[in-house]
Design a protein around this motif. Structure first.
Motif, PDB file in Angstrom:
ATOM      1  N   GLU A 128      31.262  14.548 -14.266  1.00 18.75           N
ATOM      2  CA  GLU A 128      31.066  15.956 -13.931  1.00 18.75           C
ATOM      3  C   GLU A 128      30.163  16.024 -12.708  1.00 18.75           C
ATOM      4  OE1 GLU A 128      28.894  18.008 -16.931  1.00 18.75           O
ATOM      5  OE2 GLU A 128      28.661  19.825 -15.739  1.00 18.75           O
ATOM      6  N   SER A 129      30.593  16.746 -11.694  1.00 18.51           N
ATOM      7  CA  SER A 129      29.783  16.897 -10.489  1.00 18.51           C
ATOM      8  C   SER A 129      28.576  17.780 -10.789  1.00 18.51           C
ATOM      9  CB  SER A 129      30.640  17.515  -9.381  1.00 18.51           C
ATOM     10  OG  SER A 129      29.865  17.729  -8.228  1.00 18.51           O
ATOM     11  N   LEU A 130      27.383  17.304 -10.436  1.00 19.07           N
ATOM     12  CA  LEU A 130      26.161  18.083 -10.643  1.00 19.07           C
ATOM     13  C   LEU A 130      25.679  18.723  -9.338  1.00 19.07           C
ATOM     14  CD1 LEU A 130      24.099  15.652 -12.924  1.00 19.07           C
ATOM     15  CD2 LEU A 130      25.307  17.737 -13.619  1.00 19.07           C
ATOM     16  N   VAL A 151      39.823  18.059   1.717  1.00 21.77           N
ATOM     17  CA  VAL A 151      39.654  17.010   2.718  1.00 21.77           C
ATOM     18  C   VAL A 151      38.469  17.393   3.596  1.00 21.77           C
ATOM     19  CG1 VAL A 151      40.693  15.840   4.692  1.00 21.77           C
ATOM     20  CG2 VAL A 151      42.097  16.463   2.713  1.00 21.77           C
ATOM     21  N   PRO A 152      37.502  16.492   3.791  1.00 19.30           N
ATOM     22  CA  PRO A 152      36.375  16.833   4.665  1.00 19.30           C
ATOM     23  C   PRO A 152      36.874  17.155   6.063  1.00 19.30           C
ATOM     24  CG  PRO A 152      36.000  14.749   3.539  1.00 19.30           C
ATOM     25  CD  PRO A 152      37.404  15.142   3.269  1.00 19.30           C
ATOM     26  N   HIS A 153      36.417  18.285   6.632  1.00 18.77           N
ATOM     27  CA  HIS A 153      36.919  18.638   7.961  1.00 18.77           C
ATOM     28  C   HIS A 153      36.214  17.852   9.052  1.00 18.77           C
ATOM     29  CE1 HIS A 153      33.310  21.126   8.371  1.00 18.77           C
ATOM     30  NE2 HIS A 153      33.580  21.628   7.212  1.00 18.77           N
ATOM     31  N   SER A 154      35.178  17.114   8.661  1.00 17.73           N
ATOM     32  CA  SER A 154      34.529  16.183   9.575  1.00 17.73           C
ATOM     33  C   SER A 154      33.816  15.158   8.720  1.00 17.73           C
ATOM     34  CB  SER A 154      33.526  16.884  10.482  1.00 17.73           C
ATOM     35  OG  SER A 154      32.343  17.191   9.757  1.00 17.73           O
ATOM     36  N   ASN A 155      33.364  14.099   9.349  1.00 15.81           N
ATOM     37  CA  ASN A 155      32.663  13.099   8.546  1.00 15.81           C
ATOM     38  C   ASN A 155      31.239  13.532   8.215  1.00 15.81           C
ATOM     39  OD1 ASN A 155      31.384  12.773  10.952  1.00 15.81           O
ATOM     40  ND2 ASN A 155      31.951  10.646  11.265  1.00 15.81           N
ATOM     41  N   LEU A 156      30.897  14.757   8.601  1.00 13.74           N
ATOM     42  CA  LEU A 156      29.584  15.287   8.241  1.00 13.74           C
ATOM     43  C   LEU A 156      29.676  16.308   7.118  1.00 13.74           C
ATOM     44  CD1 LEU A 156      28.046  15.825  11.789  1.00 13.74           C
ATOM     45  CD2 LEU A 156      27.724  13.884  10.231  1.00 13.74           C
ATOM     46  N   ALA A 157      30.899  16.628   6.737  1.00 12.77           N
ATOM     47  CA  ALA A 157      31.064  17.662   5.720  1.00 12.77           C
ATOM     48  C   ALA A 157      30.913  17.065   4.329  1.00 12.77           C
ATOM     49  CB  ALA A 157      32.438  18.303   5.857  1.00 12.77           C
ATOM     50  N   GLY A 158      30.491  17.881   3.401  1.00 11.01           N
ATOM     51  CA  GLY A 158      30.397  17.446   2.011  1.00 11.01           C
ATOM     52  C   GLY A 158      31.553  18.007   1.226  1.00 11.01           C
ATOM     53  N   VAL A 159      32.045  17.242   0.283  1.00 10.84           N
ATOM     54  CA  VAL A 159      33.119  17.715  -0.570  1.00 10.84           C
ATOM     55  C   VAL A 159      32.750  17.457  -2.017  1.00 10.84           C
ATOM     56  CG1 VAL A 159      34.998  17.529   1.087  1.00 10.84           C
ATOM     57  CG2 VAL A 159      34.366  15.536  -0.279  1.00 10.84           C
ATOM     58  N   LYS A 160      33.141  18.371  -2.880  1.00  7.94           N
ATOM     59  CA  LYS A 160      32.892  18.222  -4.310  1.00  7.94           C
ATOM     60  C   LYS A 160      34.139  17.632  -4.926  1.00  7.94           C
ATOM     61  CE  LYS A 160      31.628  20.886  -8.398  1.00  7.94           C
ATOM     62  NZ  LYS A 160      31.171  22.192  -8.900  1.00  7.94           N
ATOM     63  N   GLN A 161      33.982  16.540  -5.626  1.00  8.54           N
ATOM     64  CA  GLN A 161      35.110  15.909  -6.298  1.00  8.54           C
ATOM     65  C   GLN A 161      35.222  16.416  -7.722  1.00  8.54           C
ATOM     66  OE1 GLN A 161      34.232  11.609  -5.774  1.00  8.54           O
ATOM     67  NE2 GLN A 161      36.198  11.545  -4.750  1.00  8.54           N
ATOM     68  N   TYR A 162      36.450  16.659  -8.139  1.00  8.62           N
ATOM     69  CA  TYR A 162      36.738  17.037  -9.509  1.00  8.62           C
ATOM     70  C   TYR A 162      37.471  15.870 -10.158  1.00  8.62           C
ATOM     71  CZ  TYR A 162      35.585  21.781  -8.066  1.00  8.62           C
ATOM     72  OH  TYR A 162      34.932  22.891  -7.588  1.00  8.62           O
ATOM     73  N   ALA A 198      26.101   9.075  -5.678  1.00  9.91           N
ATOM     74  CA  ALA A 198      27.177   8.508  -4.870  1.00  9.91           C
ATOM     75  C   ALA A 198      26.960   8.913  -3.424  1.00  9.91           C
ATOM     76  CB  ALA A 198      28.543   8.983  -5.357  1.00  9.91           C
ATOM     77  N   ALA A 199      27.202   7.976  -2.520  1.00 10.62           N
ATOM     78  CA  ALA A 199      27.072   8.254  -1.093  1.00 10.62           C
ATOM     79  C   ALA A 199      28.415   7.994  -0.426  1.00 10.62           C
ATOM     80  CB  ALA A 199      25.988   7.372  -0.481  1.00 10.62           C
ATOM     81  N   PRO A 200      28.757   8.799   0.584  1.00  9.77           N
ATOM     82  CA  PRO A 200      30.033   8.595   1.258  1.00  9.77           C
ATOM     83  C   PRO A 200      29.883   7.678   2.456  1.00  9.77           C
ATOM     84  CG  PRO A 200      29.101  10.668   1.937  1.00  9.77           C
ATOM     85  CD  PRO A 200      28.095  10.034   1.014  1.00  9.77           C
ATOM     86  N   SER A 249      24.013   7.807   5.937  1.00  6.11           N
ATOM     87  CA  SER A 249      24.677   9.012   5.430  1.00  6.11           C
ATOM     88  C   SER A 249      23.672  10.143   5.215  1.00  6.11           C
ATOM     89  CB  SER A 249      25.371   8.687   4.098  1.00  6.11           C
ATOM     90  OG  SER A 249      25.901   9.870   3.539  1.00  6.11           O
ATOM     91  N   ASP A 250      24.092  11.348   5.556  1.00 10.41           N
ATOM     92  CA  ASP A 250      23.223  12.499   5.301  1.00 10.41           C
ATOM     93  C   ASP A 250      23.786  13.383   4.199  1.00 10.41           C
ATOM     94  OD1 ASP A 250      24.266  14.501   8.194  1.00 10.41           O
ATOM     95  OD2 ASP A 250      25.382  13.489   6.605  1.00 10.41           O
ATOM     96  N   ARG A 251      24.623  12.802   3.365  1.00 13.27           N
ATOM     97  CA  ARG A 251      25.139  13.513   2.207  1.00 13.27           C
ATOM     98  C   ARG A 251      24.977  12.622   0.979  1.00 13.27           C
ATOM     99  NH1 ARG A 251      30.440  13.060   4.272  1.00 13.27           N
ATOM    100  NH2 ARG A 251      29.295  11.628   5.607  1.00 13.27           N
ATOM    101  N   LEU A 252      24.751  13.240  -0.145  1.00 11.78           N
ATOM    102  CA  LEU A 252      24.529  12.481  -1.369  1.00 11.78           C
ATOM    103  C   LEU A 252      24.975  13.347  -2.533  1.00 11.78           C
ATOM    104  CD1 LEU A 252      22.677  11.350  -3.892  1.00 11.78           C
ATOM    105  CD2 LEU A 252      23.296   9.684  -2.141  1.00 11.78           C
ATOM    106  N   TYR A 253      25.587  12.712  -3.526  1.00 10.80           N
ATOM    107  CA  TYR A 253      26.159  13.435  -4.658  1.00 10.80           C
ATOM    108  C   TYR A 253      25.564  12.899  -5.955  1.00 10.80           C
ATOM    109  CZ  TYR A 253      29.656  14.473  -1.074  1.00 10.80           C
ATOM    110  OH  TYR A 253      30.281  14.882   0.070  1.00 10.80           O
ATOM    111  N   TRP A 254      25.420  13.785  -6.909  1.00  5.06           N
ATOM    112  CA  TRP A 254      24.996  13.383  -8.252  1.00  5.06           C
ATOM    113  C   TRP A 254      26.054  13.815  -9.258  1.00  5.06           C
ATOM    114  CZ3 TRP A 254      21.060  10.290  -9.653  1.00  5.06           C
ATOM    115  CH2 TRP A 254      20.038  10.071  -8.723  1.00  5.06           C
ATOM    116  N   TYR A 255      26.305  12.895 -10.237  1.00  2.00           N
ATOM    117  CA  TYR A 255      27.282  13.146 -11.284  1.00  2.00           C
ATOM    118  C   TYR A 255      26.661  12.819 -12.630  1.00  2.00           C
ATOM    119  CZ  TYR A 255      30.768  12.992  -7.547  1.00  2.00           C
ATOM    120  OH  TYR A 255      31.485  13.236  -6.411  1.00  2.00           O
ATOM    121  N   ARG A 256      27.246  13.435 -13.645  1.00  2.00           N
ATOM    122  CA  ARG A 256      26.860  13.135 -15.020  1.00  2.00           C
ATOM    123  C   ARG A 256      28.102  12.621 -15.749  1.00  2.00           C
ATOM    124  NH1 ARG A 256      23.955  16.683 -19.695  1.00  2.00           N
ATOM    125  NH2 ARG A 256      25.095  15.770 -21.461  1.00  2.00           N
ATOM    126  N   GLN A 257      27.907  11.613 -16.626  1.00  2.91           N
ATOM    127  CA  GLN A 257      29.009  11.131 -17.443  1.00  2.91           C
ATOM    128  C   GLN A 257      28.523  10.957 -18.874  1.00  2.91           C
ATOM    129  OE1 GLN A 257      30.732   7.213 -16.513  1.00  2.91           O
ATOM    130  NE2 GLN A 257      32.752   7.992 -17.047  1.00  2.91           N
TER     131      GLN A 257
END
Lengths: 111, 117
Positions: free
Chosen positions: A44-46, B96-107, A90-92, A29-37
């Motif tokens: 909360e998305s950081l 919704v991610p428009h591709s599997n390379l897109a990033g999305v922010k979750q609330y 978190a990684a997708p 994966s080339d995306r990675l997310y950080w959250y705080r709880q």
């Protein structure tokens, strides 16, 4: 299944000190997310890191991503008590919106 | 409005009860998620809806039944739960991610704390 590991699991640090939390993940994966709880609260998305070499900063927190090493870091500068919380990376998976969370790092900042 | 709301905040139910958790967002997000979180553990993905259709089911037992009646609402119907199902149930939404390379922010919503007795 994608595996996401964080270390340390627990971190106690004094105010004013610097420290880094590490997040390793098992896929390409080339995306990675950080959250705080905060205790008893929601997440909360950081940061949203979208490419190799991405660096983002917000206040005393800075996150970076190295996709070749499958590693992300969350650096804390001059910690303050308000930063005490649990931090998750978190990684997708390849679908883009199937997220797997790391084990979490419980941070306590001591005055 | 960047808020995801969840009701109820707390729920206590017996193993023979039927109950529902509700989640609502008005950010125009077309992806909605259910997560389960046990104490001191990370959230575990249960279901993902994209454009009101179930796109991901992470092998969740059939006693949990999701429903997405429209683009703003997400329900989780509960039936014949076990005590080990007691947890914090979190709803989230994102674009919704428009591709599997897109990033999305979750609330994330505030969660429903469920206790099964």
């Amino acid at each position: 299944e994608l595996k996401v590991e964080q270390n340390p699991l627990f971190l106690s640090m004094q105010e004013g000190k610097n420290y880094t939390i590490y997040c390793n993940y098992s896929t390409t994966s080339d995306r990675l997310y950080w959250y705080r709880q905060d205790p008893g609260k929601s997440l909360e998305s950081l940061f949203v890191l979208l490419s190799n070499g991405a660096v983002k900063q917000e206040g005393r927190l800075m996150a970076s991503l190295d996709t070749k090493a499958r590693l992300s870091t969350l650096h804390i500068t001059a910690a303050v008590h308000d930063l005490s919380a649990t931090y998750f990376c978190a990684a997708p998976a390849n679908t883009g919106n199937q997220f797997y969370f790391g084990t979490g790092t419980s941070l306590t900042v001591i005055p | 409005d960047t808020e995801v709301t969840q009701t109820p905040k707390h729920l206590v139910m017996g193993m023979t009860n039927k109950k529902s958790l509700k989640c609502e967002q008005h950010m125009g997000h077309r992806a909605m998620y259910w997560y389960k979180q046990k104490a001191k553990k990370p959230p575990e993905l249960m279901f993902v809806y994209s454009y009101e259709k179930l796109s991901i089911n992470e092998s969740v037992p059939s006693r949990f039944s999701p429903e997405c009646p429209n683009s703003s609402l997400l329900n989780l119907h509960l039936h014949a739960l076990q005590p080990e199902d007691s947890a914090l149930y979190l709803c989230a939404s994102s674009q919704v991610p428009h591709s599997n390379l897109a990033g999305v922010k979750q609330y994330f919503g505030p969660g429903t704390r469920l206790t099964v007795t």
